[in-house]
Every structure is written in structure tokens, then in C-alpha cells.
Write an enzyme that holds these catalytic residues in place. Structure first.
Site, PDB file in Angstrom:
ATOM      1  N   SER A  97      16.831  26.979 -40.144  1.00  0.00           N
ATOM      2  CA  SER A  97      16.412  28.368 -39.967  1.00  0.00           C
ATOM      3  C   SER A  97      15.988  28.565 -38.521  1.00  0.00           C
ATOM      4  CB  SER A  97      15.220  28.678 -40.890  1.00  0.00           C
ATOM      5  OG  SER A  97      15.468  28.306 -42.229  1.00  0.00           O
ATOM      6  N   GLU A  98      16.970  28.717 -37.662  1.00  0.00           N
ATOM      7  CA  GLU A  98      16.674  28.752 -36.230  1.00  0.00           C
ATOM      8  C   GLU A  98      15.744  29.893 -35.849  1.00  0.00           C
ATOM      9  OE1 GLU A  98      19.599  27.806 -37.389  1.00  0.00           O
ATOM     10  OE2 GLU A  98      19.924  25.875 -36.448  1.00  0.00           O
ATOM     11  N   ALA A 148      22.495  23.700 -28.222  1.00  0.00           N
ATOM     12  CA  ALA A 148      22.199  24.941 -27.503  1.00  0.00           C
ATOM     13  C   ALA A 148      23.031  26.106 -28.034  1.00  0.00           C
ATOM     14  CB  ALA A 148      22.473  24.756 -26.015  1.00  0.00           C
ATOM     15  N   HIS A 162      29.674  23.256 -30.035  1.00  0.00           N
ATOM     16  CA  HIS A 162      28.762  22.142 -29.764  1.00  0.00           C
ATOM     17  C   HIS A 162      28.852  21.700 -28.305  1.00  0.00           C
ATOM     18  CE1 HIS A 162      28.741  21.741 -34.198  1.00  0.00           C
ATOM     19  NE2 HIS A 162      27.637  21.043 -34.055  1.00  0.00           N
TER      20      HIS A 162
END
Ligand SMILES: Cc1ncc(C[n+]2csc(CCOP(=O)(O)OP(=O)(O)O)c2C)c(N)n1
Ligand SMILES: Cc1ncc(C[n+]2csc(CCOP(=O)(O)OP(=O)(O)O)c2C)c(N)n1
Ligand SMILES: [Mg+2]
Ligand SMILES: [Mg+2]
Lengths: 330, 327, 327, 330
Positions: free
Chosen positions: D64-65, D89, D134
Site C-alpha cells: 500500500s504505497e 522507484a 523496475h
């Protein structure tokens, strides 16, 4: 543009016409967003379209920005042409992933098998006391994202022509509508026409200095040019119109001619569009430049609420005039 | 379960403070004295007053865009200077955020007001952190976030309730279900018109409250706050209520619905009837309270109007703590 | 409810195809022939085979990071060239995305594979749009998104289920609950270890399925797909299963848990027992199927290895439809 | 740095030491993120800390960023010093709103009453076949956001010193860890020390040309400098270290000295950090520049999976050498 009738319309009406024409011409076009249906959108851009095209094609959504963009992208994957409205550009943070990681990369990462042919319309820009979350210029958030297209009209005619071109284009397009321009009136041709994407316009030809501007800053630049005309300074104003990818050719040709450049963008100076333009002009017109490029941009701060503070932060005609004077002095 | 009469009268006064604040503000907004946008909390006074009554200055609440009233109430109750909320809305240097925040970003941590965020609902995530800090420090505080029914559409609703549940955080979710998100009816925008239905899966107590009955609202907030302070983890309250403000462009709801809520279900009128029935207070006594509050608000408006604008050069201050040098 | 024996044997073969694909891939990955990261679906073959059996090429599925198997199955079933999934994972020009996508971004719309998204769960939003388009066009297709239990943590879970529910969209949520998100046990990461508990509030059918029993999984997927095609709106299936792959750094789960799932609950072994009990097929017959599939996968690996690398200059193609000029 | 013992450590170990020291020194510091506790993080940066400091202070979160960043910010509002890890990132898109609209603006919009003293550590950059989601360089996403601080170490010693400085700083800090550097070894002082924020380092002094670089590109630039040294070309390499706000003084002083500049950044060229640096150098060193600034940057595309494609997109030593040669030629 063909020889159709030209009428006076506001920026909002011009956008509305573009949507109306698109909905009529192409059954794949539909609109979605918060309160865009019966209510016609926070700024009235979609007014009347729900009544005309029905709730299926002019579709109210819950307050779910990520799902709005996801829905748009998914439907584009199977051939629809959604036009999503994000009420204020500041809320693009909610769907940043959907735009940057999915929409912008989809065509590429799946080797051309899908097209994320979406248009995301959104109201941006400051000047009305909207405060930190209703006033931002967001082009800088997306400028470093390959695959995104950013379109930013400055006039009612371009608003219509660029929106039609955007809807008909196969790329994911962030369509920026500066709130200060919504009530601006201008001549707008009737019926269907498109204004080419990735093509800047020379809003005012001139020979002494080039000002490259976007959206509201185009008008600030034109006002600055009028003021300086009286002093015999001949300013060329370029309206960039598409911000990513942009028409470097037109910009560079102008600067090669004038030898002096000001870039005017409402967003903060550090790391924004103004930086990109200044860099490219400086690199490509190295020998032609008679003075360093000047960036006229917002000060490096969030947008405060109180109008005296906001006015201090945001650039206007005064700053453009100063910028022009300083490139002429150098 | 009936409230003692003093408390009820206090709440009556609080509700009037909220309403008078909003009415005064709206008048000034229409005159062009208040910049930006304006969403008012008229009709929702019982909900706000009930929350304000139980939250201490050491608790926190994240107010939404209709919370000028609770902001002013907290400011007045804990610091005695409610006028600084008014001044903020006028964009003045004397405002709680010196004019930088405005209607949608008024905060003052010393009264527990942790600030609105005009990106509706983003603080459903932020509230977790405040609650976590208090839990880690073993402080029995309540971290409350006030969210509209429409705001429940945001993905953070799920992330927040889930995280609060797994960590048993002291969070009070106060959902103000006034039936609409701008123009979107709650039952059209959500899988259920009862927001508790969406909250229940997370295993926390989920209670629906009549948000227009101050006694009921007061009691349910008390129960929730007690439970949270006792370390039982998050609690979800859904206040069923209604906002008097329609769209900026005018009223869009059916006339009978408008009549019902404004006449039959007005929280202030309902409280008035209760007080009348339960005490010897006369209509004139209650009118006097109203008049006092209205008078007080006028002095706040005067304060705001007569306050200086912020110094423009302050517009670039406080972007970074320690300035650009990041000291 | 027992399946006819041909279907069961077909599914057995499909499951073996998935497992052999993953085993072969893992071997090549360890040899350094496959770049990037690798998450395998071993242990989850019944879930994937059941979904693949009912989804047509005109439906769609959004595969997750453990879905090489279903990707290959769909590719093989509808186009007869499963080797192009293998080639994609090797980054070759013959891959379904010409090497641009890899393990986490393989797609082919002609077989219904709408592509993984390595930002876990983002396609919970995307799936809505596909489903909406089909609904608008009155096409009775199913838009399926395959999500892990961990992925359920994402806010889009809520936005997606809510929107699918209010619009009655033809979405099949296939939640593969294998007990962990990387190292996080499902009961620690969610308010409930049963994901259906979080989904129920949206009012769609929510069914838990034993994801290791191919017959049960097959039947439940059939029911869900039928319901969706009949226009009843979204459907949520939670497959209880387990992945054989631990962490990149090794096994982290209790030995008994590992033994239980690998030995007692292996979907392939379970299917084998069923087939043995229900038909005259001998162990040797089933071994032959296995051997054939393994052989087939080796040819795919050879195909991938012998395929050319993409032309480097293609790295800048297809950023924009119509090129930089946006034609 | 004081005269403490200096040992050889990897970039990962250096980061781990900084976290360990912070947790030991300040009870307000805690860590949160996905799989950072018992597992020690995807790249091992938090290894051992859960065992040492417990699950309260080294805290695993669900996937849950947005809630991770929200939690960090909320706890900072009441005085904690969270260090959040976002695994890659690329996933910052999930919490973009939380960072840009809340963390970055909070101190300002609430008139200094709250500090969003958070550090968000995240693994960025390409080169290992991670594919489109990624591998990205994300500094450009946040460059135009006032209030954000972006820190980007290139060496193990700076990784430790900058992380300690970031945790002790009161601003919201995006702390970029380039994956290609994680295994890099270098000398790292023992114990507590800080490396100043917003202060570039001269990684290699030189007089003929300035290369301004970040993270992995610092090493590519140093390799390029070594190669060119043999031809008698003396390259000055500046490691920017803090990207926003950045140390223009050091950059400009160097370019005033050398008269030639190359800026090297892995992100796509259009609208990225390289643009900002090129613009500022061009504007401020107008008379001193003997040749146009050259941007060495990623090509304008998402990052493809296949290594042959990825290698084509990303800049390396070769491109820096070419860039230097071209500014020397001009
Ligand atoms: C993320 C986000 N999306 C959209 C908006 C625009 N907006 C402001 S208020 C509002 C409706 C909110 O409805 P609700 O939560 O029910 O509050 P109410 O106004 O009814 O009290 C919307 C959509 C916003 N501020 N933030
Ligand atoms: C938005 C996002 N956050 C984090 C990750 C890193 N990540 C990759 S797989 C994974 C766990 C997913 O767990 P689950 O959904 O249960 O799938 P499983 O691997 O167990 O099949 C995580 C956290 C990611 N890819 N995307
Ligand atoms: Mg509402
Ligand atoms: Mg899992």
C-alpha cells in the site's frame, strides 16, 4: 482551416463544441469524469452533452481518479476513444501511476499491440486564490515521461482544433486547460477542423526577440509585446501548443532569426518546461544567441492561498517585460 | 441516555456558532471579500459539534472542506481565538496559516486541527501516521479523519482502513454521509448507499449515526472515542446527514428533499425542540444565544476584514525547513 | 459435478505445461540465460489451468507476475505458438512483445492476454475499461484480472470493485491467495486472511475456491464466467493456494507447511490421483503426457535460445504511435 | 569527516550502517516498508535491523504505497522521523500525490506549523533487464516540485553520510539508490558522520571540461575521464549528490573555470535533470562557455526488457566520452 464560418466563442464553448462534434462523428468516443454528466462539469465544458448523448457516453464517475484513468486506458485497449476529465490538474497525483507507468508505456512495452488512445482533460493554473491544491501547473510532472503527449492551447480556436486532433490521435494525451483562459473569447470556426499536434504557432511575428510561451503566458507575452512595441521593440511570440513532444524546429528557427530568447511558463522555474526550452535553445542556437536565455517562470514555492502571495509567486506581463528588457540589455 | 441540559445548551450554542460562521462567511464570499472557493457545513452542525465536544486539543482531527465550523470551534475552545480561522479564509496575515492555506488548508496543531487537504481524502493515509506515533508512544489520543461520502471513492479508503485494522491504530473515521458528492448521489457512486457496508470487512466497529440528532451523535462519538482510547483500535462512524449547500450553480435536489431536511431535519431546530421539552428554557433564551453567537461572528468578520494582508515577500518563505540551504 | 475424463486429462496436460514451462525457465534463469527477475507459478497450476479453460480468445485476462504458464497456455491454445512466450522471457525478437516486455510485460491481445503490469495491481483499474467497452458494445465477453493476495493491499482494489459494482461490469476478479506477499503472511497484511471478506461489501458474488483441486476450480470458474456472460455483473473468486517459490534468497516458510503443500496438496498429484481413480488410465499413460509436455517445453527453450536478439535500433521505435511527429 | 577508522564497505552496507546508527541514536526514527523487517528488504539494506530493534521500529507494511507515505508523513507531523522504503522507484507513481501534494507542501501551506521530516528510500535506475517498471530514473518526476528534496549518492561513503544527514534533516527527502551501485565497494568511515545536503562534490578535479553527473553516471564519467586522460584531456567530474535544491555554485564555478560542460544523467533527455543543468549553466556561464553544453542522457523511450535494447537506451561511459569530445571540438 477551411473557409467555414467563424464565430466568437469562449474557450469553454470551443472545448464543448469539440466534444460535441467528436461524440457525433465517432461512436467510439465517450466522456467520463466526476460530475461531467447532468451537471456539465465544474467549469461547464461538458454542458448539454449528457442530455444529447446519454449517460452511457457522458458518464459520471465516483471520486476515483485512478479508476477513471484505468477505465479510459482499458477501453482504449479495445478501440474506444475516451475523453476523461480530471477536475483539477492537481489531482493527477492520484492517477500518476496509471498515466506514467501504464498509458505512456503501453504502446511501447507491448510492442505496438495496444494503443492508449486517451485524452485526459484537466483544469490547471493559478491566479484565482485556489490555493496549493487547485492552482498548479503540472506539465513539469510529465515532461520527463516518454510516451506522454502534453497539449496546452492558448486560444479558443486552438482549444477546439487541438482537442479534436487529440481525440483523433492514437496517443495518450494530457490536455491542459488553463482556468484563467476558460472565459476568454475568440474567433472559432464552425464545424470540424483539427489543429496539428506538435506544431507551435507564431502568435505574433517579430524580429528583435523571441518569447516562447504556453497557455496563459502566451497572453502575458502578447501584452508585453504590445507594451514594448511602443518603444520600438519588435517581439516574436511563439505559442508552443504541444509541450511534449514539442516543435523545436519552429522555436529554434525563430531564435536563430532574433538571436534573443525568453521562455515564459507559469510553473516553477527549477526543472520545468522553461528549463527544457532554455537548454535546447542554448545548445542549438549557441552561436546565434546574443544574450543568455531568460526564464520567466513561477517562483520556487507551492501556490499560496492569499491573492497577494499568489500574485507574488506567479509570473505575468511585468515579468515578461523585464525578461525581454534583460535579454535586450545583455 | 438523555444529555444533561447544560451540555445540550452548550452544544446548541456550538451548532449555532458553526452555522453563523458559515452564513457570515457565505455573505462575505458573495460580496467578493473571500477569495477562492467555498463549501459550507450548514446542515451538518450536529456532527461537527459532537466531534468537537469529545476531541481534546491533544487529539487530532483532519477537517474536510465543509469544516470551517469545527475548525473555528476548536480554535475558540482551546485558544479563544476563533477569529483566526475567519482571518485565514480572508487570506489575512492574522489567519492560522498566515493566509497561505485558506478555506481548504487551515490548520493549527495546538488545537488538534491537523489541516484539511484539498485533494479529498488524501489524509485518510496521513491519519495513520499520527495514530501510529501515538500508539508507539503509548499516548491515549484519538486521530480522527473527517471524510465525505464521495471521498470514500478514493483508493486510500481501502489502504487506510486496512492498515488501521491490522495495526489496531487509534483512528476514528468520521464519515459525513450527506447523500451527495457534488452532484453524484451516494447510491450511484458507491456499491452501497450505506458506507458502513464498505467498511465492515475490515473488522472494526462500524456504526451508523443520525447526524442531525445532536444527542445521538454526541453519544456515539463518546462511545467511539472511549473505545479507541481504551486501545481497541479503529472505529468507523457514518453520520447520515445532509448539506444545505447545493451546487455552486444552484439547487439540484428535489424540492421535497430540500424541504424535508431543512425543515423537518434541521439539527438546530431539532435541538431547540429537545431543549424546550426538557427544560424551563424559553424560546427567548435560545434566541439570545443565537444572537450572541451571530454577534460574535460579526466581530470575527470585522477582525478578518481589518487584518493586514500578508507580506508578499513571505510567499517564498518556508518552502524548505532551514531555507534553500536545507540547514 | 465430476468432470468427464477427457477434460480432466486435458487439464492435467495443461497443468503440466505450466509446471514444465516454469521449471525449464527457472533452470535457464539460473544459468543466466533469462535476464531480469523471475517469479514462478509452480503450485498454482490448477488455478491457471481452470481460468485458461474457460476464457476465450475474445475474452481477456490481465496476468500477474506468476502467470507465464497461463500466458503460454493461451498462446498455444489460440495461436499454436506458445514458444513465443518463452522467447519473450529470453528477450528475443521472436517474443510476443519482441523482447520489449519480458517476464513482467508479456501480452498478446489475439489470445486474450492483455498484459501484465509490474506495478502490481494497477490493472485492477485497467480491467474496468475493457469491461466497460464490452458492456457498451453488448459483447458478452469476460474481462478477468488475476491478482495476488498481497496485491489486494493496493487502493485500486477498492476503486475497481466499487466501480465494477456500480456499473455492473463484466469483470472476473481472480484473486490468487497463496498465503504470502513476498514475505508478508496474508493475515498480517490484511484485516482478514480471507480476501472475500474485503470484497463482500461491494455486493458481488464472492466465492472461495480450493485452488489446488482442478475439478473444483474448473467448476467455480465456469459458474463465474457464465454469470458474467449472462450480464449479472462482476464476480469475485478467491483461490486458496500456495506457491512453491519462496524468496529469492531461499525458503522462509515452516518446513511442515512446505511439506504439506508440496506433497499433500500438489494440484498435479491430486489430479493424477483423481484420474487414476476415475479411469482406466495407468501411471504410465500420465507419465507419457508429462514427458511429451516436458519435451515440448525443451523445444520452446531451444526456439527461444536460437532466436535472434532484437535490433537495438528498435529500442526507440513505438514510443509514440505515428512517431515523434504524432501522425 | 573526522579521523575515525575507515573500512571498505559496499553501498548496501553503508546504507545499513546509517540506518543502524540512526535507530540507535534517535528513538524517533523508525523504518517502514514492504518486506523490510525479517526479510531485510529486497536489496538487503535493512538486514539485521528488525532483529536488533524489533517489529515496532522496523515495520513491515502491506502493499500500500500511498498508505506507506501517508503513515510516514502523519508520524512526522507529531515528531517522528520515519524512513520509508518504496521497493522500486517506479512505484512512486502510487504515492505521487502523497509526496507532491502533501509532504512537499505541508510545511509551507500550514505556515511552518508541521514538518514533513520523512526520508523515502527507493531503488532506481536501469541496466539489469528489469524492464519498464523496475528500471526508471525518477528524479525528473519530482524536479519541478517545490518543497521536495532529492538526494542521490554515488559512493558508499556518501550513501552513509547523506542518509544520516537526510534522516536528521527536517524536510521531505526522496533518497535515490541506484541499483547498479548497491554492490559497489568503497571506503566508509566508522560511526556517525553526515555529508552535507545541497553540496556537490568534486569527484575528480580537472581543467579542460566539466562533467556534472549523478549516481551511476558519476562512475561512467570518471571512467570516461580516465580514458581521456591518456589523450591529455583533463576532465573535472562533479557529483551533484543533492538534485533538488542543488548546488549551482559549485557547478557554475567549475564551468567558469573550464568553459565547457557536459551534463550526464540516466533519465530521458527531454525535460529531465540534464535539461535543468544545461539551462542554468548556459544562462549563467554565457560568456564563459566556449561550446554549447552537451546533455548525455537516456534516449526518449521507456526502458525495454531485452538487454540489447536497454543498453541502447541508457547512457554510459561511451556516451560521456563522445559528449566530452564534442564539447572540446566545438
Ligand atoms: C481527489 C479529489 N478529487 C476531486 C475533488 C473535487 N471535489 C471537491 S469536493 C468533491 C465532492 C466530495 O464529496 P463528499 O466527500 O461527499 O463531500 P461533500 O461535499 O458532499 O461534503 C469533489 C469531487 C477533490 N477535491 N479531490
Ligand atoms: C505497486 C507495487 N508494489 C510492490 C511491488 C513489489 N512486489 C512484487 S511482487 C510483490 C508481492 C505480491 O504479492 P502477491 O500479490 O500475494 O503475489 P505472489 O507473489 O504471492 O503471487 C511485491 C510487493 C510491485 N511490483 N508493485
Ligand atoms: Mg457528500
Ligand atoms: Mg501472494
Amino acid at each position: 482551416m477551411s473557409a467555414t464560418t467563424v464565430r466568437t466563442r469562449t474557450f469553454v464553448q470551443a472545448l464543448n463544441e469539440a466534444l460535441d462534434i467528436s461524440l457525433a462523428r465517432d461512436p467510439n468516443v465517450y466522456l467520463l469524469g466526476e460530475d461531467i454528466a447532468e451537471m456539465g462539469g465544474d467549469f461547464g465544458v461538458t454542458r448539454g452533452l449528457w442530455a444529447k448523448y446519454g449517460a452511457e457516453r457522458v458518464r459520471d464517475t465516483p471520486l476515483s481518479e485512478a479508476a477513471i484513468i484505468g477505465t479510459a486506458v482499458g477501453s482504449a485497449m479495445v478501440g474506444l476513444r475516451p475523453v476523461a476529465e480530471i477536475m483539477f490538474a492537481d489531482f493527477l497525483g492520484e492517477c500518476y501511476d496509471q498515466l506514467v507507468n501504464n498509458a505512456a508505456k503501453m504502446h511501447y512495452m507491448f510492442d505496438g499491440q495496444f494503443k492508449a488512445s486517451i485524452v485526459v482533460r484537466t483544469a490547471c493554473g493559478g491566479g484565482f486564490g485556489g490555493g496549493p491544491h487547485h492552482s498548479q501547473s503540472v506539465e513539469g510532472w510529465f515532461l520527463n515521461v516518454p510516451g506522454m503527449v502534453i497539449v496546452a492551447p492558448a486560444t479558443p480556436a486552438d482549444a477546439k482544433g487541438l482537442l479534436l486532433a487529440s481525440i483523433e490521435n492514437d496517443n495518450p494525451i494530457l490536455f491542459l486547460e488553463h482556468k484563467a483562459l476558460y472565459r476568454l473569447k475568440g474567433e472559432v470556426p464552425e464545424g470540424h477542423y483539427t489543429t496539428p499536434l506538435r506544431k507551435a504557432a507564431i502568435a505574433r511575428p517579430g524580429k528583435d526577440v523571441t518569447v516562447v510561451a504556453t497557455m496563459k503566458m502566451v497572453h502575458e507575452a502578447l501584452a508585453a509585446a504590445s507594451e514594448l512595441e511602443q518603444e520600438g521593440i519588435d517581439v516574436e511570440v511563439i505559442d508552443l501548443r504541444t509541450i511534449r513532444p514539442y516543435d523545436a524546429e519552429t522555436v529554434l528557427a525563430s531564435v536563430h532569426k532574433t538571436g534573443r530568447a525568453v521562455v515564459a511558463n507559469e510553473a516553477p522555474k527549477l526543472g520545468g518546461l522553461a528549463a527544457e526550452l532554455s537548454a535546447t535553445i542554448s545548445e542549438e542556437c549557441f552561436r546565434a544567441l546574443k544574450a543568455p536565455v531568460v526564464r520567466v517562470a513561477g517562483l520556487d514555492a507551492p501556490i499560496p492561498f492569499s491573492l497577494v502571495l499568489e500574485t507574488y509567486i506567479l509570473p505575468g506581463k511585468k515579468q515578461v517585460v523585464e525578461g525581454i528588457r534583460s535579454v535586450l540589455r545583455a | 441516555m438523555a444529555l444533561d441540559i447544560e451540555t445540550l445548551v452548550d452544544l446548541y450554542r456550538d451548532m449555532w456558532l458553526i452555522r453563523a460562521f458559515e452564513f457570515g462567511l457565505e455573505r462575505e464570499f458573495k460580496k467578493g471579500n473571500v477569495p477562492g472557493m467555498l463549501h459550507t457545513g450548514v446542515g451538518q452542525e450536529a456532527t461537527q459539534a459532537a466531534l468537537a465536544a469529545h476531541l481534546k486539543a491533544t487529539d487530532c482531527f483532519f477537517p474536510d472542506h465543509r469544516c470551517h465550523g469545527i475548525n473555528a470551534l476548536a480554535q475558540e475552545k482551546h485558544q479563544g481565538d476563533g477569529e483566526r480561522i475567519m482571518a485565514e479564509l480572508f487570506g489575512r496575515a492574522t489567519g492560522v496559516c498566515s493566509g497561505k492555506g485558506g478555506s481548504l488548508h487551515s490548520a493549527n496543531p495546538r488545537v488538534g486541527n491537523f489541516g484539511d487537504n484539498a485533494v479529498e481524502g488524501s489524509y485518510m493515509a496521513t491519519v495513520l501516521g499520527v495514530a501510529l506515533a501515538w500508539q508507539m508512544r503509548k499516548q491515549p489520543n484519538v486521530a480522527c479523519c473527517i471524510i465525505g461520502d464521495g471521498t470514500v471513492g478514493r483508493g486510500e479508503f481501502h489502504e487506510s482502513l486496512n492498515m488501521a485494522a491490522i495495526w489496531k491504530l487509534p483512528v476514528l473515521y468520521a464519515c459525513v454521509n450527506n447523500g451527495y458528492a457534488i452532484s453524484m448521489p451516494v447510491g450511484k457512486g458507491h456499491a452501497s448507499a450505506d458506507i458502513v457496508d464498505l467498511a465492515r470487512g475490515y473488522g472494526m466497529p462500524c456504526v451508523q449515526v443520525d447526524g442531525n440528532e445532536i444527542e445521538l451523535a454526541y453519544a456515539e462519538v463518546a462511545r467511539a472515542v472511549d473505545s479507541i482510547r481504551a486501545g481497541n483500535g479503529p472505529y468507523f462512524l457514518e453520520f447520515k446527514t445532509w448539506r444545505w449547500q447545493g451546487l455552486f450553480s444552484g439547487e439540484f435536489r428535489p424540492a421535497e428533499e430540500v424541504r424535508y431536511w431543512k425543515e423537518d431535519r434541521d439539527p438546530i431546530r431539532l435541538a431547540r425542540q429537545k431543549i424546550g421539552a426538557q427544560s424551563s428554557l424559553q424560546a427567548a433564551d435560545l434566541d439570545r444565544i443565537e444572537a450572541e453567537v451571530v454577534q460574535q461572528i460579526e466581530t470575527w468578520i470585522d477582525f478578518a476584514k481589518n487584518s493586514p494582508m500578508p507580506d508578499p515577500a513571505k510567499a517564498t518563505a518556508d518552502v524548505y525547513v532551514g531555507g534553500e540551504e536545507l540547514r
